[in-house]
Motif scaffolding. Structure first.
Motif, PDB file in Angstrom:
ATOM      1  N   UNK A  36      76.789  22.128  31.194  1.00  0.00           N
ATOM      2  CA  UNK A  36      77.033  22.685  29.871  1.00  0.00           C
ATOM      3  C   UNK A  36      75.756  22.867  29.075  1.00  0.00           C
ATOM      4  N   UNK A  37      74.656  22.282  29.527  1.00  0.00           N
ATOM      5  CA  UNK A  37      73.397  22.479  28.815  1.00  0.00           C
ATOM      6  C   UNK A  37      72.791  23.818  29.235  1.00  0.00           C
ATOM      7  N   UNK A  38      71.652  24.157  28.640  1.00  0.00           N
ATOM      8  CA  UNK A  38      71.044  25.440  28.941  1.00  0.00           C
ATOM      9  C   UNK A  38      71.849  26.613  28.425  1.00  0.00           C
ATOM     10  N   UNK A  39      72.490  26.455  27.265  1.00  0.00           N
ATOM     11  CA  UNK A  39      73.332  27.509  26.723  1.00  0.00           C
ATOM     12  C   UNK A  39      72.538  28.785  26.457  1.00  0.00           C
ATOM     13  N   UNK A  40      71.338  28.642  25.894  1.00  0.00           N
ATOM     14  CA  UNK A  40      70.538  29.836  25.597  1.00  0.00           C
ATOM     15  C   UNK A  40      70.180  30.578  26.868  1.00  0.00           C
ATOM     16  N   UNK A  41      69.832  29.831  27.910  1.00  0.00           N
ATOM     17  CA  UNK A  41      69.382  30.450  29.149  1.00  0.00           C
ATOM     18  C   UNK A  41      70.539  30.996  29.990  1.00  0.00           C
ATOM     19  N   UNK A  42      71.663  30.271  30.050  1.00  0.00           N
ATOM     20  CA  UNK A  42      72.696  30.610  31.028  1.00  0.00           C
ATOM     21  C   UNK A  42      74.098  30.773  30.443  1.00  0.00           C
ATOM     22  N   UNK A  43      74.255  30.605  29.119  1.00  0.00           N
ATOM     23  CA  UNK A  43      75.596  30.676  28.533  1.00  0.00           C
ATOM     24  C   UNK A  43      76.279  31.999  28.778  1.00  0.00           C
ATOM     25  N   UNK A  44      75.588  33.114  28.535  1.00  0.00           N
ATOM     26  CA  UNK A  44      76.207  34.430  28.734  1.00  0.00           C
ATOM     27  C   UNK A  44      76.546  34.664  30.195  1.00  0.00           C
ATOM     28  N   UNK A  45      75.677  34.231  31.083  1.00  0.00           N
ATOM     29  CA  UNK A  45      75.940  34.398  32.509  1.00  0.00           C
ATOM     30  C   UNK A  45      77.165  33.597  32.925  1.00  0.00           C
ATOM     31  N   UNK A  46      77.267  32.356  32.476  1.00  0.00           N
ATOM     32  CA  UNK A  46      78.434  31.543  32.821  1.00  0.00           C
ATOM     33  C   UNK A  46      79.720  32.209  32.343  1.00  0.00           C
ATOM     34  N   UNK A  47      79.716  32.695  31.104  1.00  0.00           N
ATOM     35  CA  UNK A  47      80.934  33.321  30.573  1.00  0.00           C
ATOM     36  C   UNK A  47      81.290  34.603  31.326  1.00  0.00           C
ATOM     37  N   UNK A  48      80.275  35.324  31.803  1.00  0.00           N
ATOM     38  CA  UNK A  48      80.544  36.556  32.546  1.00  0.00           C
ATOM     39  C   UNK A  48      81.060  36.248  33.943  1.00  0.00           C
ATOM     40  N   UNK A  49      80.471  35.252  34.596  1.00  0.00           N
ATOM     41  CA  UNK A  49      80.729  35.075  36.016  1.00  0.00           C
ATOM     42  C   UNK A  49      81.976  34.234  36.290  1.00  0.00           C
ATOM     43  N   UNK A  50      82.311  33.266  35.454  1.00  0.00           N
ATOM     44  CA  UNK A  50      83.407  32.350  35.770  1.00  0.00           C
ATOM     45  C   UNK A  50      84.737  33.053  36.014  1.00  0.00           C
ATOM     46  N   UNK A  51      85.159  33.978  35.160  1.00  0.00           N
ATOM     47  CA  UNK A  51      86.455  34.624  35.431  1.00  0.00           C
ATOM     48  C   UNK A  51      86.437  35.579  36.610  1.00  0.00           C
ATOM     49  N   UNK A  52      85.287  35.877  37.151  1.00  0.00           N
ATOM     50  CA  UNK A  52      85.173  36.839  38.245  1.00  0.00           C
ATOM     51  C   UNK A  52      85.040  36.170  39.616  1.00  0.00           C
ATOM     52  N   UNK A  53      84.968  34.849  39.640  1.00  0.00           N
ATOM     53  CA  UNK A  53      84.758  34.154  40.900  1.00  0.00           C
ATOM     54  C   UNK A  53      86.071  33.886  41.612  1.00  0.00           C
ATOM     55  N   UNK A  54      86.019  33.969  42.929  1.00  0.00           N
ATOM     56  CA  UNK A  54      87.173  33.610  43.749  1.00  0.00           C
ATOM     57  C   UNK A  54      87.091  32.121  44.073  1.00  0.00           C
TER      58      UNK A  54
END
Length: 333
Positions: A36-54
């Motif tokens: 959950x840390x690194x929000x500035x660096x990876x927050x947008x990527x996490x939100x984009x990728x999580x619903x798209x993963x199988x």
């Protein structure tokens, strides 16, 4: 604290990896995805990728917890690793004894669950599932951003080259970033556990990693070929909307339209080996704001990437930018 112990032979055998390593980026990003840390660096990527993963992350997260030990065999340091498939093939050829030992260490003090137990025994179906999970995860989570990953690692390598030219190998090591401290002959790095890596004349591969977070990483087994994986700088907006695979701008549209003019071409040429804003302005005898405007166009076109360090902007041509320069150099066939 991690302490890497060098000899004079080791200092002569330090090298920076030629580009991103598929399996290190997969491993590091699976771990970063669970944090959950690194929000500035990876927050947008996490939100984009999580619903798209199988289902691939569920298999991989068992092997790659967000903190603590993860098996070394997941990131091999030898063999052909020039493509994802070649890297996966090297991983899947890991000797069965090593699979058992490393997976047993991962499971301590709990018992290995069914799939990991089969993997530890070298079961062919378990290995097939692991290979499939790695390929699927790369396609779903990383491939949409792979050009950016590659470009930013290229930019970091250019910075390391500057450090090497200015201060030799010790200058390279001293300039790795605030998480490192070079106190000859030992390189100290922030690390979650106490560990000493004795190079013993084998040298060291420095592997820049886009998804390495928040500290550098090395292998747990000090007898394996030494590698030190370290985080690179990220722009705050790197994880904007990812393009759909295979999409291209329509004819006459997109950011390449305004890519004309001698000054902009000169700036692109200067970024072939990397340059700062100040250096480009001095080279072309233009103002700093003018350089910044041209760089913005080049960056929007995907021809240049920018890293910022110690208050300075450093610009490096991407693979696409270098291809354009090569076409200019050699002309039509």
């Amino acid at each position: 604290m991690l302490r890497v112990h060098f000899t004079s032979d080791d200092l002569a055998r330090v090298r920076v990896a030629p580009g991103p390593d598929f399996l290190w980026e997969i491993s590091n990003s699976v771990q970063t995805l669970q944090r959950r840390d690194g929000e500035r660096e990876f927050g947008d990527w996490r939100r984009w990728v999580r619903p798209r993963l199988s289902s691939s992350p569920r298999l991989l997260s068992r092997l790659l917890p967000p903190r603590g030990y993860s098996p070394d065999f997941l990131t091999p340091t030898s063999g052909d690793r020039g493509t994802l498939q070649a890297s996966v093939d090297v991983l899947l050829s890991t000797p069965r004894g090593r699979l058992r030992a490393e997976l047993a260490r991962l499971a301590t003090p709990v018992q290995l669950p069914g799939w990991l137990g089969a993997l530890a025994g070298g079961d062919a179906e378990a290995l097939r599932q692991l290979g499939g999970a790695l390929r699927t995860y790369q396609r779903e989570a990383l491939a949409p951003y792979w050009r950016r990953v590659h470009a930013d690692i290229d930019a970091d390598r250019a910075l390391r080259l500057r450090g090497l030219l200015d201060g030799g190998t010790e200058g390279l090591l001293a300039g790795l970033g605030p998480q490192f401290r070079w106190r000859a002959p030992v390189l100290e790095a922030a690390y979650p556990v106490e560990q000493d890596l004795w190079l013993r004349g084998r040298g060291l591969v420095l592997q820049p990693s886009f998804f390495c977070w928040p500290t550098p990483i090395t292998l747990a087994d000090g007898d394996l070929p030494p590698v030190l994986v370290y985080p690179i700088h990220h722009s705050a907006d790197w994880a904007g909307p990812a393009p759909a695979p295979g999409t291209r701008p329509a004819a006459g549209s997109g950011p390449l339209g305004p890519l004309l003019g001698h000054t902009r071409a000169g700036i692109l040429r200067a970024t072939r080996t990397g340059c700062s804003t100040v250096e480009a302005a001095r080279l072309l005898d233009v103002t700093h704001p003018a350089v910044s405007q041209h760089i913005n166009v080049l960056r929007a076109a995907g021809l240049v990437t920018t890293v910022r360090r110690a208050g300075r902007s450093f610009h490096v041509a991407t693979a696409e930018g270098r291809a354009l320069l090569a076409a200019e150099e050699y002309g039509p066939e």
